[in-house]
Design a protein around this motif. Structure first.
Motif, PDB file in Angstrom:
ATOM      1  N   TRP A 166      -9.902  -9.206   2.917  1.00 48.78           N
ATOM      2  CA  TRP A 166     -11.158  -8.553   2.517  1.00 48.78           C
ATOM      3  C   TRP A 166     -10.924  -7.686   1.303  1.00 48.78           C
ATOM      4  CZ3 TRP A 166     -13.281  -3.469   2.575  1.00 48.78           C
ATOM      5  CH2 TRP A 166     -12.415  -2.454   3.001  1.00 48.78           C
ATOM      6  N   TRP A 276     -10.114   0.181  -4.384  1.00 46.26           N
ATOM      7  CA  TRP A 276     -10.077   1.314  -3.446  1.00 46.26           C
ATOM      8  C   TRP A 276     -10.810   2.532  -3.966  1.00 46.26           C
ATOM      9  CZ3 TRP A 276      -9.700   0.390   1.325  1.00 46.26           C
ATOM     10  CH2 TRP A 276      -8.918  -0.681   1.783  1.00 46.26           C
ATOM     11  N   HIS A 330      -3.935   3.800  -0.168  1.00 48.10           N
ATOM     12  CA  HIS A 330      -3.922   2.424   0.333  1.00 48.10           C
ATOM     13  C   HIS A 330      -2.777   1.598  -0.240  1.00 48.10           C
ATOM     14  CE1 HIS A 330      -7.542   2.609   2.729  1.00 48.10           C
ATOM     15  NE2 HIS A 330      -7.989   3.456   1.816  1.00 48.10           N
ATOM     16  N   ILE A 351      -8.375  15.753   3.939  1.00 51.38           N
ATOM     17  CA  ILE A 351      -9.662  15.249   4.404  1.00 51.38           C
ATOM     18  C   ILE A 351      -9.777  15.332   5.915  1.00 51.38           C
ATOM     19  CG2 ILE A 351      -9.806  12.803   4.988  1.00 51.38           C
ATOM     20  CD1 ILE A 351     -11.493  12.356   2.605  1.00 51.38           C
ATOM     21  N   ALA A 352      -8.641  15.397   6.578  1.00 51.70           N
ATOM     22  CA  ALA A 352      -8.693  15.491   8.039  1.00 51.70           C
ATOM     23  C   ALA A 352      -9.265  16.843   8.484  1.00 51.70           C
ATOM     24  CB  ALA A 352      -7.297  15.282   8.621  1.00 51.70           C
ATOM     25  N   PHE A 387     -11.458   8.543  18.479  1.00 49.93           N
ATOM     26  CA  PHE A 387     -11.516   8.747  17.034  1.00 49.93           C
ATOM     27  C   PHE A 387     -10.438   9.744  16.604  1.00 49.93           C
ATOM     28  CE2 PHE A 387     -13.093  10.798  13.173  1.00 49.93           C
ATOM     29  CZ  PHE A 387     -13.336   9.696  12.388  1.00 49.93           C
ATOM     30  N   GLY A 394      -4.151   8.325  11.026  1.00 49.78           N
ATOM     31  CA  GLY A 394      -4.465   8.320   9.598  1.00 49.78           C
ATOM     32  C   GLY A 394      -3.598   9.315   8.846  1.00 49.78           C
ATOM     33  N   VAL A 395      -3.444  10.495   9.434  1.00 47.25           N
ATOM     34  CA  VAL A 395      -2.595  11.491   8.794  1.00 47.25           C
ATOM     35  C   VAL A 395      -1.143  10.997   8.739  1.00 47.25           C
ATOM     36  CG1 VAL A 395      -1.755  13.856   8.946  1.00 47.25           C
ATOM     37  CG2 VAL A 395      -4.142  13.363   9.392  1.00 47.25           C
ATOM     38  N   GLY A 398      -0.938   8.822   6.025  1.00 49.56           N
ATOM     39  CA  GLY A 398      -1.140   9.544   4.781  1.00 49.56           C
ATOM     40  C   GLY A 398       0.130  10.181   4.244  1.00 49.56           C
ATOM     41  N   HIS A 407       3.045   0.731   6.497  1.00 47.07           N
ATOM     42  CA  HIS A 407       2.123  -0.020   5.656  1.00 47.07           C
ATOM     43  C   HIS A 407       2.151  -1.513   5.957  1.00 47.07           C
ATOM     44  CE1 HIS A 407      -0.332  -1.002   2.266  1.00 47.07           C
ATOM     45  NE2 HIS A 407       0.607  -1.747   1.717  1.00 47.07           N
ATOM     46  N   LEU A 412      -1.232  -0.065  11.018  1.00 48.33           N
ATOM     47  CA  LEU A 412      -2.375   0.196  10.140  1.00 48.33           C
ATOM     48  C   LEU A 412      -3.643  -0.422  10.719  1.00 48.33           C
ATOM     49  CD1 LEU A 412      -3.781   0.856   7.392  1.00 48.33           C
ATOM     50  CD2 LEU A 412      -3.077  -1.407   6.700  1.00 48.33           C
ATOM     51  N   PHE A 416      -7.116   1.706  11.602  1.00 46.90           N
ATOM     52  CA  PHE A 416      -8.487   1.657  11.090  1.00 46.90           C
ATOM     53  C   PHE A 416      -9.465   1.138  12.119  1.00 46.90           C
ATOM     54  CE2 PHE A 416      -7.006  -2.301   8.821  1.00 46.90           C
ATOM     55  CZ  PHE A 416      -7.950  -3.198   9.278  1.00 46.90           C
ATOM     56  N   ILE A 420     -12.846   2.932  12.876  1.00 49.25           N
ATOM     57  CA  ILE A 420     -14.112   2.245  12.623  1.00 49.25           C
ATOM     58  C   ILE A 420     -14.845   1.894  13.919  1.00 49.25           C
ATOM     59  CG2 ILE A 420     -15.153   0.158  11.677  1.00 49.25           C
ATOM     60  CD1 ILE A 420     -13.374   0.310   9.377  1.00 49.25           C
ATOM     61  N   ARG A 477       0.808  -7.273   9.559  1.00 43.32           N
ATOM     62  CA  ARG A 477      -0.578  -7.720   9.692  1.00 43.32           C
ATOM     63  C   ARG A 477      -0.725  -9.044   8.952  1.00 43.32           C
ATOM     64  NH1 ARG A 477      -4.080  -4.123   5.332  1.00 43.32           N
ATOM     65  NH2 ARG A 477      -5.814  -5.029   6.458  1.00 43.32           N
TER      66      ARG A 477
HETATM   67  C1  HEM Z   1      -8.274  11.655   9.069  1.00 43.30           C
HETATM   68  C2  HEM Z   1      -8.804  10.783   8.329  1.00 43.30           C
HETATM   69  C3  HEM Z   1      -8.098   9.560   7.773  1.00 43.30           C
HETATM   70  C4  HEM Z   1      -6.908   9.454   7.146  1.00 43.30           C
HETATM   71  C5  HEM Z   1      -5.936  10.584   6.862  1.00 43.30           C
HETATM   72  C6  HEM Z   1      -6.727   8.061   6.805  1.00 43.30           C
HETATM   73  C7  HEM Z   1      -5.618   7.546   6.153  1.00 43.30           C
HETATM   74  C8  HEM Z   1      -5.416   6.210   5.859  1.00 43.30           C
HETATM   75  C9  HEM Z   1      -4.318   5.671   5.125  1.00 43.30           C
HETATM   76  C10 HEM Z   1      -3.185   6.503   4.536  1.00 43.30           C
HETATM   77  C11 HEM Z   1      -4.469   4.325   5.039  1.00 43.30           C
HETATM   78  C12 HEM Z   1      -3.577   3.312   4.334  1.00 43.30           C
HETATM   79  C13 HEM Z   1      -2.402   2.956   5.141  1.00 43.30           C
HETATM   80  C14 HEM Z   1      -1.629   1.804   4.622  1.00 43.30           C
HETATM   81  O1  HEM Z   1      -2.210   0.854   4.020  1.00 43.30           O
HETATM   82  O2  HEM Z   1      -0.429   1.788   4.844  1.00 43.30           O
HETATM   83  C15 HEM Z   1      -5.686   4.000   5.723  1.00 43.30           C
HETATM   84  C16 HEM Z   1      -6.194   2.737   5.873  1.00 43.30           C
HETATM   85  C17 HEM Z   1      -7.487   2.458   6.299  1.00 43.30           C
HETATM   86  N1  HEM Z   1      -8.384   3.371   6.820  1.00 43.30           N
HETATM   87 FE1  HEM Z   1      -8.020   5.341   7.143  1.00 43.30          FE
HETATM   88  N2  HEM Z   1      -7.801   7.360   7.236  1.00 43.30           N
HETATM   89  C18 HEM Z   1      -8.670   8.238   7.813  1.00 43.30           C
HETATM   90  C19 HEM Z   1      -9.896   7.952   8.346  1.00 43.30           C
HETATM   91  C20 HEM Z   1     -10.499   6.713   8.261  1.00 43.30           C
HETATM   92  C21 HEM Z   1     -11.865   6.456   8.611  1.00 43.30           C
HETATM   93  C22 HEM Z   1     -12.838   7.485   9.123  1.00 43.30           C
HETATM   94  C23 HEM Z   1     -12.073   5.138   8.389  1.00 43.30           C
HETATM   95  C24 HEM Z   1     -13.316   4.304   8.567  1.00 43.30           C
HETATM   96  C25 HEM Z   1     -14.392   4.594   9.113  1.00 43.30           C
HETATM   97  C26 HEM Z   1     -10.852   4.564   7.905  1.00 43.30           C
HETATM   98  C27 HEM Z   1     -10.698   3.239   7.569  1.00 43.30           C
HETATM   99  C28 HEM Z   1      -9.547   2.698   7.056  1.00 43.30           C
HETATM  100  C29 HEM Z   1      -9.397   1.306   6.709  1.00 43.30           C
HETATM  101  C30 HEM Z   1     -10.473   0.237   6.813  1.00 43.30           C
HETATM  102  C31 HEM Z   1      -8.095   1.151   6.246  1.00 43.30           C
HETATM  103  C32 HEM Z   1      -7.333  -0.094   5.850  1.00 43.30           C
HETATM  104  C33 HEM Z   1      -7.888  -1.069   4.978  1.00 43.30           C
HETATM  105  C34 HEM Z   1      -7.003  -2.246   4.715  1.00 43.30           C
HETATM  106  O3  HEM Z   1      -5.885  -2.093   4.189  1.00 43.30           O
HETATM  107  O4  HEM Z   1      -7.445  -3.359   5.016  1.00 43.30           O
HETATM  108  N3  HEM Z   1      -9.911   5.549   7.857  1.00 43.30           N
HETATM  109  N4  HEM Z   1      -6.264   5.170   6.222  1.00 43.30           N
END
Ligand code: HEM
Ligand SMILES: [Cu+2]
Lengths: 652, 198
Positions: A166, A276, A330, A351-352, A387, A394-395, A398, A407, A412, A416, A420, A477
């Motif tokens: 995607w 991104w 990302h 952002i957290a 959530f 996510g952190v 991060g 990664h 990962l 997400f 989501i 993945r």
């Molecule tokens: C505390 C809040 C969040 C943090 C710190 C965070 C952090 C991250 C990080 C660092 C990645 C990339 C990891 C990698 O590729 O190795 C990631 C991927 C992703 N996050 Fe989060 N995220 C947070 C909240 C969210 C929320 C609220 C959503 C959606 C509603 C979300 C959706 C996604 C998606 C869709 C991906 C991966 C997409 C892909 O590579 O296909 N994240 N997130």
């Protein structure tokens, strides 16, 4: 004949042929059904040409549910394929196609319309407006989205699905490595839908800024409207980036430019960055309306006002700002060096904080409340812990240096989905159940709804929790299979079982709709949940003009204070109401857009030129058209309002 | 329809106010669109592969002519809106017509410029630089082209219906659009051409 070879599918399989037949039969059945029951006129008058925000909301809703089904089938195929080691249900190519379409369908064609379904239906009612600022454009938004979705969905039977994920990273998505037309479908269908979304963004921002009921200051808006406003602001600033990104990708694939290529100066990482820059704000576009819904639900069913209204607003605004400053997380592993990674690592973790504030506000709202565990409330209460897991992981992701381990693993994927699914899907189901009575005039059955909730809640965790472990153990993945020696087998099987649980949960929801349509009471009054915001001050079903008299607001919970403290809500006489006329042009124009997109996908230049001209002709038509709308007379309004409780209430 | 006479005609009705705010938001989106193109351009500016660099292909004369034409047209449309505000329908139409003619001339020079680039071996497919250059210029040029038709339609409507709240509103919004294209061009002129020629 050679000309038509391009429409053949590059990697056919019995399943695809079966789908072709199924699609063909469904289309024929629909056509015959419409003709037999003489519903063409009804369809055209009431739905295809409508500009009523409530009906457009329902159209979005139906599309979103259809797409949820399509994306869900993709998901089940993936989980079935990986359930056991060395499985051969899908080959590598098909698996690539399935995870690509799953991601695109779920994010662009399921989550987005679901959000716009609820925003369309609810926002004008919550702010006491007659409709959105530009009803005609609103219809255009929907139909563009719909045609984009249809274009994307025919890819697997005509010419081949996209298969580059995607995220569609170049150079993989370039002509050298993705030779079928699949990625063209990706570029054009998302482009068409995206333009529709951008128009919606403008429309809703204008609506919320300018059309609020007298007295409803910005800081008196319901929380869902606040999130809608900020979400649409993100849309307006993020979607043009997507437009350009897709345009540049299209230039590369169809017109031979070298923007993202590996030769002649092209830069493949540019795609990842641009994608991104849109993509991360996009995940907040998805989550903020969900936060809004939870805020409404939590305060209605805790039977008290939302805790920390101001900090809620502040955190939404901060989140929207930060969402544009974290995109590099990302691809920490893709070589931008420690300084950049550190900076983006910090913004990501920051952002957290506002997100955490919101969680505490919901908890504190519940603290002194008298909680009623209805279905919407169950989704809300279920959302909070899972959530939080999503946020915490996510952190973890991060942290740039740690991300080298996580990664592109199933960790990962688990992250997400943990954000989501509770974030968006649970919220949409909560919102759907919550506003369903306003939309359709009856309530969904609570008992069946609770069964569905538990299947979804447990099924979700069983599906995705194991992925944290297989991910940490190194399962990548997007791999179509793995050997037995890796030991990933049992946990993947568990995921598959969970996925079936999820599927059962959704099936129960479908059954609930059927059951409630047949058996639920139609006598539910206007405010069955004892709620707090203006949408519940309308009749059920809501009249086309929404409010016979414009509400006057002087507190955050105007309707609640009206009920409890007897504050007057509707003042003055009924006056005639100006309404916009229906129009078939948005639908027709979007159909042309479909053909336009299709022509580009297959590089058929003559139809592409003709449809381009036709699209501009539609706009010219709009420019010259004189359409002043129509008036609903006072007598007509009084007749429809006669048995409305709202009016009776006032005259008591 | 209620008309508020204390405001200029283009703001006179509720719907007119909505249209203008909506259009400003649209322009916000357009800013992002061009900002993304510029960001892409700056990233790829020096990635010329085997093709020519900017300094080798840019020519000052046509670019100056284009700039002059577009800046003047921004001025004339301002005059047009002023004429509209004081109710001078014919003056307004004349100024709008001049604006469009200037726009058309701009487009003519731009088409010449494009053929020139292709001539000197800087076609779309030569390098990342040429690709993004022509896409960026082309996006602006396409906006101008759309503007020409749109402006023409508005002149026709003013001719037919006179200065009503509806036509005044459209004319005013069109002028916003046209000024915006001018602003974008100033960026293109400074940061693509001048910077590239230095
Ligand atoms: C505390 C809040 C969040 C943090 C710190 C965070 C952090 C991250 C990080 C660092 C990645 C990339 C990891 C990698 O590729 O190795 C990631 C991927 C992703 N996050 Fe989060 N995220 C947070 C909240 C969210 C929320 C609220 C959503 C959606 C509603 C979300 C959706 C996604 C998606 C869709 C991906 C991966 C997409 C892909 O590579 O296909 N994240 N997130
Ligand atoms: Cu992100």
């Amino acid at each position: 004949m050679e000309y038509f070879d391009r429409f053949a599918i590059p990697h056919p399989s019995p399943a695809i042929y079966a789908s072709m037949v199924a699609i063909g039969l469904t289309v024929i059945a629909i056509l015959i059904g419409l003709t037999y029951f003489k519903k063409w006129g009804y369809l055209w008058r009431e739905w295809l040409t409508t500009v009523d925000h409530k009906k457009i909301g329902i159209l979005y809703l139906i599309s979103a549910l259809l797409m949820l089904f399509r994306g869900g089938v993709d998901a089940l195929m993936m989980r079935a394929q990986t359930a056991v080691p060395d499985n051969t249900l899908l080959d590598a190519q098909h698996y690539n196609e399935v995870f690509t379409t799953h991601g695109v369908v779920m994010i662009i064609f399921m989550a987005m319309p679901f959000i716009y379904a609820l925003m369309n239906f609810v926002v004008p009612l919550q702010i006491g407006a007659r409709d959105v600022a530009f009803p005609r454009l609103n219809a255009l938004s929907f139909w563009l989205f719909f045609m984009g979705a249809m274009l994307f969905n025919i890819s697997f039977v005509v010419g081949g699905s996209p298969d580059a994920g995607w995220t569609s990273y170049f150079p993989l998505a370039g002509n050298d490595f993705s030779q079928s037309v699949g990625t063209n479908y990706y570029l054009l269908s998302i482009q068409i839908a995206g333009i529709g979304t951008l128009i919606s963004g403008i429309n809703f921002m204008t609506t919320i800024f300018k059309m609020r009921a007298p007295g409803m200051k910005l800081m008196k808006m319901p929380m869902f409207t606040w999130t809608a406003l900020i979400t649409n602001a993100i849309v307006v600033f993020a979607f043009p980036v997507l437009t350009v990104t897709l345009l540049l990708g299209t230039m590369d694939r169809l017109f031979g430019t070298h923007i993202f290529s590996m030769t002649n100066g092209g830069m493949d990482m540019l795609w990842a960055n641009l994608f991104w820059v849109w993509g991360h704000p996009e995940v907040y576009i998805l989550i903020l309306p969900a936060f809004g819904i939870y805020s409404e639900v939590v305060s209605t069913f805790s039977q008290r006002n939302l805790y920390g209204y101001k900090s809620m607003v502040a955190s939404i605004v901060i989140i929207s700002f930060f969402s544009f400053l974290v995109w590099t997380h990302h691809f920490f592993t893709m070589g931008q060096g420690p300084l950049t990674n550190s900076i983006f690592s910090i913004t990501t973790m920051a952002i957290a904080i506002p997100t955490g504030i919101k969680i505490f506000n919901w908890l504190l709202t519940m603290r002194k409340g008298k909680i009623k565990f209805t279905v919407p409330m169950l989704y809300t209460v279920g959302f909070i812990p899972i959530f939080t897991i999503g946020g915490v992981t996510g952190v973890m992701l991060g942290m740039a240096s740690a991300d080298y381990q996580y990664h592109n693993t199933m960790f990962l994927v688990a992250h997400f989905h943990y954000t989501i699914i509770p974030g968006v899907v649970f919220a949409m189901l909560a919102g759907l159940t919550y506003w369903w009575p306003k939309m359709f005039g009856f309530m969904l059955n609570e008992r069946i709804g609770k069964w569905a909730f538990w299947f979804i809640m447990i099924g979700f965790n069983v599906t995705f929790f194991p992925m944290f472990f297989t991910g940490l153990d190194g399962q990548a993945r997007r791999m179509y299979t793995y050997s037995e020696a890796t030991g990933f087998g049992p946990l993947n099987m568990l995921s598959f079982v969970g996925a079936i649980g999820l599927a059962i949960g959704f099936a129960i929801i479908v059954y609930n709709v059927y059951y409630s349509t047949r058996y639920a009471s139609r006598d539910i009054g206007t405010d069955p949940w004892n709620a707090r915001t203006l949408e519940w001050a309308t009749q059920t079903p809501v009249q086309s003009y929404n409010f016979a008299r414009t509400p006057h607001v002087n507190s955050i919970e105007a309707f609640w204070d009206h009920k409890k403290k007897g504050q007057p809500l509707f003042k003055g006489e009924i006056e005639k109401i100006h309404m916009p006329n229906n129009s078939g042009v948005p639908f027709i124009m979007s159909c042309i857009f479909f053909v336009w997109g299709f022509s580009f996908v297959f590089s058929m230049w003559i139809p592409a030129i003709i449809t381009t001209i036709a699209i501009f002709a539609c706009m010219a038509h709009r420019s010259f058209e004189k359409d002043d709308g129509h008036y609903i007379s006072v007598e007509e309004i009084e007749a429809t309002e006669k048995n409305s409780e709202v009016l009776a209430d006032e005259n008591r | 329809m209620k008309i508020d006479n204390s405001l200029p005609l283009e703001y006179g009705t509720e719907q007119n106010k909505l249209n203008i705010l909506g259009f400003w938001i649209f322009l916000g989106a357009e800013v992002m669109l061009f900002a993304t193109l510029f960001a892409t351009y700056f990233t790829l500016e020096h990635r010329i592969g085997n093709g020519p660099a900017g300094a080798e292909i840019f020519e000052l004369t046509p670019v100056l002519i284009e700039t002059l034409l577009l800046l003047t047209s921004s001025f004339t449309i301002g005059l047009g809106v002023h004429a509209m505000r004081i109710g001078k329908k014919n003056a307004m139409m004349t100024f709008f017509a001049i604006t469009l003619l200037l726009g058309l001339a701009f487009l003519g020079v731009e088409i010449y410029e494009f053929t020139h680039y292709v001539h000197v071996g800087a076609g779309l497919q030569v390098s990342a630089f040429t690709g993004v250059l022509l896409t960026t210029l082309g996006t602006h040029g396409a906006h101008v082209t759309v503007g020409l038709f749109w402006g023409l339609f508005i002149i026709l409507q003013v001719k037919k219906h006179g200065l009503t709240p509806a036509t005044a509103n459209k004319s005013f919004i069109f002028s916003l659009y046209w000024h915006f294209l001018d602003v974008v061009w100033i960026f293109i002129f400074s940061f693509i051409y001048l910077k590239g020629m230095m």
